[in-house]
Design a protein around this motif. Sequence first.
Motif, PDB file in Angstrom:
ATOM      1  N   ALA A   1      -5.667 -67.687 -28.842  1.00  0.00           N
ATOM      2  CA  ALA A   1      -6.905 -68.470 -28.729  1.00  0.00           C
ATOM      3  C   ALA A   1      -7.689 -68.046 -27.497  1.00  0.00           C
ATOM      4  O   ALA A   1      -7.121 -67.883 -26.403  1.00  0.00           O
ATOM      5  CB  ALA A   1      -6.581 -69.960 -28.664  1.00  0.00           C
TER       6      ALA A   1
ATOM      7  N   HIS B   1     -10.033 -76.912 -28.956  1.00  0.00           N
ATOM      8  CA  HIS B   1      -8.859 -77.431 -29.662  1.00  0.00           C
ATOM      9  C   HIS B   1      -7.841 -78.125 -28.759  1.00  0.00           C
ATOM     10  O   HIS B   1      -6.937 -78.798 -29.261  1.00  0.00           O
ATOM     11  CB  HIS B   1      -8.154 -76.295 -30.422  1.00  0.00           C
ATOM     12  CG  HIS B   1      -8.963 -75.714 -31.535  1.00  0.00           C
ATOM     13  ND1 HIS B   1      -9.197 -76.402 -32.713  1.00  0.00           N
ATOM     14  CD2 HIS B   1      -9.613 -74.532 -31.649  1.00  0.00           C
ATOM     15  CE1 HIS B   1      -9.941 -75.648 -33.521  1.00  0.00           C
ATOM     16  NE2 HIS B   1     -10.214 -74.517 -32.894  1.00  0.00           N
TER      17      HIS B   1
ATOM     18  N   ARG C   1     -11.898 -71.414 -27.580  1.00  0.00           N
ATOM     19  CA  ARG C   1     -11.035 -72.087 -28.547  1.00  0.00           C
ATOM     20  C   ARG C   1     -10.087 -73.063 -27.860  1.00  0.00           C
ATOM     21  O   ARG C   1      -9.796 -74.139 -28.383  1.00  0.00           O
ATOM     22  CB  ARG C   1     -10.226 -71.043 -29.327  1.00  0.00           C
ATOM     23  CG  ARG C   1     -11.044 -70.264 -30.347  1.00  0.00           C
ATOM     24  CD  ARG C   1     -11.432 -71.165 -31.492  1.00  0.00           C
ATOM     25  NE  ARG C   1     -12.153 -70.431 -32.530  1.00  0.00           N
ATOM     26  CZ  ARG C   1     -12.618 -70.994 -33.635  1.00  0.00           C
ATOM     27  NH1 ARG C   1     -12.441 -72.291 -33.830  1.00  0.00           N
ATOM     28  NH2 ARG C   1     -13.272 -70.279 -34.521  1.00  0.00           N
TER      29      ARG C   1
END
Length: 320
Positions: A220, A228, A224
């Motif tokens: 990631a 997340h 990201r």
Amino acid sequence: MTTNTMPTTKQPVGKLAGRAPGFRKHFSRNRFLYAMLVPVAIYLILFKYAPMAGEIIAFKNYRLSDGIWGSSWVGFGQFEKLFASRDFYVVLRNTLLLNLYHLVFAFPVPIILAILLNEVRAEWYKRTLQNLLYIPHFISWVALGSIVIALLSPSTGFVNSLLKAFGIEPIYFMADKFWWPVSFIVSGIWKEAGFGTILYLAAMSAIDPTLYEAAKIDGASKRRQIWHVTLPGIRSTIAILLILQVGKMMDVGFEQVYTLRNDAVTSVAEVISTFVYTRGLVNLQYSYTTALGLFQSLIALILIVSVNRIIKAMGERGLW
């Protein structure tokens, strides 16, 4: 046989009896924490709950010479006068619009700043930035408002001097009905956005670091990871602060508006708090403005209860 049976009704009594020593032990162990609540409780009683008795004048034709109990009853007459006034709808519109602008443009700024600060790895640089961002919060609106007006002056202000350097005509920010709300929101962000990052940074510090490590292993990117891991980790904090912000939709801070407004922008700058001041305290229309304040509180209560239910329906923790 009957002598061996025990009355079932004594069991709850035993449980209640066992709770009292536990509470006394808990109170004794935390007595200093409870003592710290005493000034807060006194403040709430004196300045929040006791004045509620004065709401009765919203249903009277209050006169100083007659007092609260001696003034004549008018029922909902003050409310009828309020809803028939054109000025009421103007200040209501201005109050809602300024709060809506704040919700859309100002509310996300502390979240963004907190995320950016959380990504800073040099501790000395992070602390320096935080101190610089916190400072405007501790400056009164009387001083900060004067700075804003000076910066936006069409003749000597820094902003307009910068515009002139690029060949742009000076803008009368504080006297223009379009630019005044913009100046209001931007100055509010300048003052409070930095201090508002405190709660979000505290929530981010509670996020498990292994979640970031797992995201890195999965490949990631930093964006990201924020989307997340960081944002879900502070989602409950955002939800609670959103509820509180919506609960203030009927209220705009008096100091900021009163410092920045002028006669040229009254049609967009007059809000409930300044209207109550000019009509209630200056023009002595106490019953009329008390009715307005009661209406304001009722709508705010409906808003905060409604948004709290919506947030809880979405799976987040509400205020209660």
